[in-house]
Design a protein around this motif. Structure first.
Motif, PDB file in Angstrom:
ATOM      1  N   ASP A   1       0.817  -1.222   0.000  1.00 14.36           N
ATOM      2  CA  ASP A   1       0.000   0.000   0.000  1.00 14.36           C
ATOM      3  C   ASP A   1       0.845   1.265   0.000  1.00 14.36           C
ATOM      4  O   ASP A   1       0.631   2.171  -0.815  1.00 14.36           O
ATOM      5  CB  ASP A   1      -0.939   0.003   1.214  1.00 14.36           C
ATOM      6  CG  ASP A   1      -2.057  -1.025   1.074  1.00 14.36           C
ATOM      7  OD1 ASP A   1      -2.296  -1.480  -0.069  1.00 14.36           O
ATOM      8  OD2 ASP A   1      -2.672  -1.381   2.095  1.00 14.36           O
ATOM      9  N   ASN A   2       1.812   1.346   0.899  1.00 19.55           N
ATOM     10  CA  ASN A   2       2.630   2.558   0.963  1.00 19.55           C
ATOM     11  C   ASN A   2       4.020   2.388   0.347  1.00 19.55           C
ATOM     12  O   ASN A   2       4.829   3.321   0.371  1.00 19.55           O
ATOM     13  CB  ASN A   2       2.771   3.029   2.419  1.00 19.55           C
ATOM     14  CG  ASN A   2       3.317   1.913   3.319  1.00 19.55           C
ATOM     15  OD1 ASN A   2       3.933   0.955   2.847  1.00 19.55           O
ATOM     16  ND2 ASN A   2       3.061   2.051   4.620  1.00 19.55           N
ATOM     17  N   MET A   3       4.314   1.173  -0.209  1.00 18.55           N
ATOM     18  CA  MET A   3       5.578   0.884  -0.886  1.00 18.55           C
ATOM     19  C   MET A   3       6.785   1.166   0.020  1.00 18.55           C
ATOM     20  O   MET A   3       7.808   1.687  -0.419  1.00 18.55           O
ATOM     21  CB  MET A   3       5.693   1.698  -2.183  1.00 18.55           C
ATOM     22  CG  MET A   3       4.532   1.499  -3.147  1.00 18.55           C
ATOM     23  SD  MET A   3       4.417  -0.206  -3.749  1.00 18.55           S
ATOM     24  CE  MET A   3       5.793  -0.242  -4.890  1.00 18.55           C
ATOM     25  N   GLU A   4       6.657   0.825   1.314  1.00 15.01           N
ATOM     26  CA  GLU A   4       7.730   1.060   2.260  1.00 15.01           C
ATOM     27  C   GLU A   4       8.276  -0.270   2.781  1.00 15.01           C
ATOM     28  O   GLU A   4       7.549  -1.261   2.887  1.00 15.01           O
ATOM     29  CB  GLU A   4       7.242   1.908   3.442  1.00 15.01           C
ATOM     30  CG  GLU A   4       6.921   3.345   3.075  1.00 15.01           C
ATOM     31  CD  GLU A   4       6.511   4.162   4.295  1.00 15.01           C
ATOM     32  OE1 GLU A   4       6.392   3.547   5.392  1.00 15.01           O
ATOM     33  OE2 GLU A   4       6.321   5.376   4.156  1.00 15.01           O
TER      34      GLU A   4
END
Length: 253
Positions: free
Chosen positions: A222-225
């Motif tokens: 979702d947040n590409m972290e």
């Protein structure tokens, strides 16, 4: 005059027959001498390639299965004529590193992406000694070797995480670094196809010490972290057997 001629002819015939007899006798004597036997395992160096598996999986049991160089020492005055000793120098290396990939995360297509993007590097160096007993074409050998093995492995898609509703959450990656010092005891059989070419099969048992570092990271879609989940170190004592450690094709020179 006639008597002289007849005498001359008689002695000429006797001389000719004597010469033929001596020549035939010499040929018979030469034929009775056996041909020189082939001298197996008399050359001083050997280069071996493991044809069972040119690469290895990175664990301690597979170290040294690629290339082997042997240098013989200890001549007849030290050991029996059908026995020899050799120093063994082994080097192994393999790499599994993708040169291109297709990112399909947006489409949630995870078929073989894990195995496709794994990175694996292995290096092993061993030094040892072996004793050989030659029985014509067949040779029995045994000995030990030791060295170091290095393994670096990265699996960016080690595990996949899903929400309880079945939707995709993200990946867990695993980064491993391993350094080991193995000690092998081995025994093998070799068959000479030619004074310069031979095939051999080898089994071994091993023990050793291994130092490992493992790092686990989590990647959220979702947040590409990415975030570090855990990191650990371990010291292990290893022991095992390799029923088929090597299947070598060797060149002697």
């Amino acid at each position: 005059m006639k008597i002289y001629c007849h005498t001359k002819i008689f002695f000429s015939i006797v001389f000719l027959l004597s010469t033929i007899s001596i020549t035939v006798g010499q040929d018979s004597t030469l034929n009775d001498i056996p041909k020189k036997e082939v001298q197996w395992n008399k050359l001083k160096r050997e280069f071996a390639l493991d044809i069972r598996n040119l690469n290895f999986s990175g664990n301690i049991g597979d170290v040294g299965t690629n290339l082997i160089f042997k240098k013989y020492f200890g001549e007849k005055k030290y050991i029996a004529i059908n026995e020899r000793k050799a120093m063994r120098f082994q080097i192994s290396g393999s790499a599994e590193y993708p040169i291109s990939k297709s990112d399909t995360i947006g489409q949630y297509d995870f078929g073989n992406i894990g195995s496709f993007t794994q990175k694996n590097i292995n290096i092993g160096i061993l030094v040892g000694i072996e004793w050989q007993t030659q029985m014509k074409r067949l040779q029995l050998y045994y000995g030990f070797d030791s060295g170091i093995a290095f393994n670096k492995r990265l699996d960016p898609y080690y595990n996949r995480i899903y929400f309880t509703n079945g939707s995709f959450y993200g990946f867990v990656s695993k980064d491993e670094l391993n350094l080991s010092v193995p000690i092998f005891g081995f025994v093998g059989l070799k068959y000479s196809l030619h004074p310069r070419v031979s095939l051999s099969i080898e089994s071994s048992i091993f023990t050793g010490v291994s130092w490992s570092t493992i790092e686990i990271n989590e990647f959220v879609i979702d947040n590409m972290e990415s975030s570090l989940v855990s990191k650990g170190k371990s010291l292990d004592l290893l022991f095992g057997t390799r029923y088929l450690r090597l299947l070598n094709c060797s060149f002697h020179f």
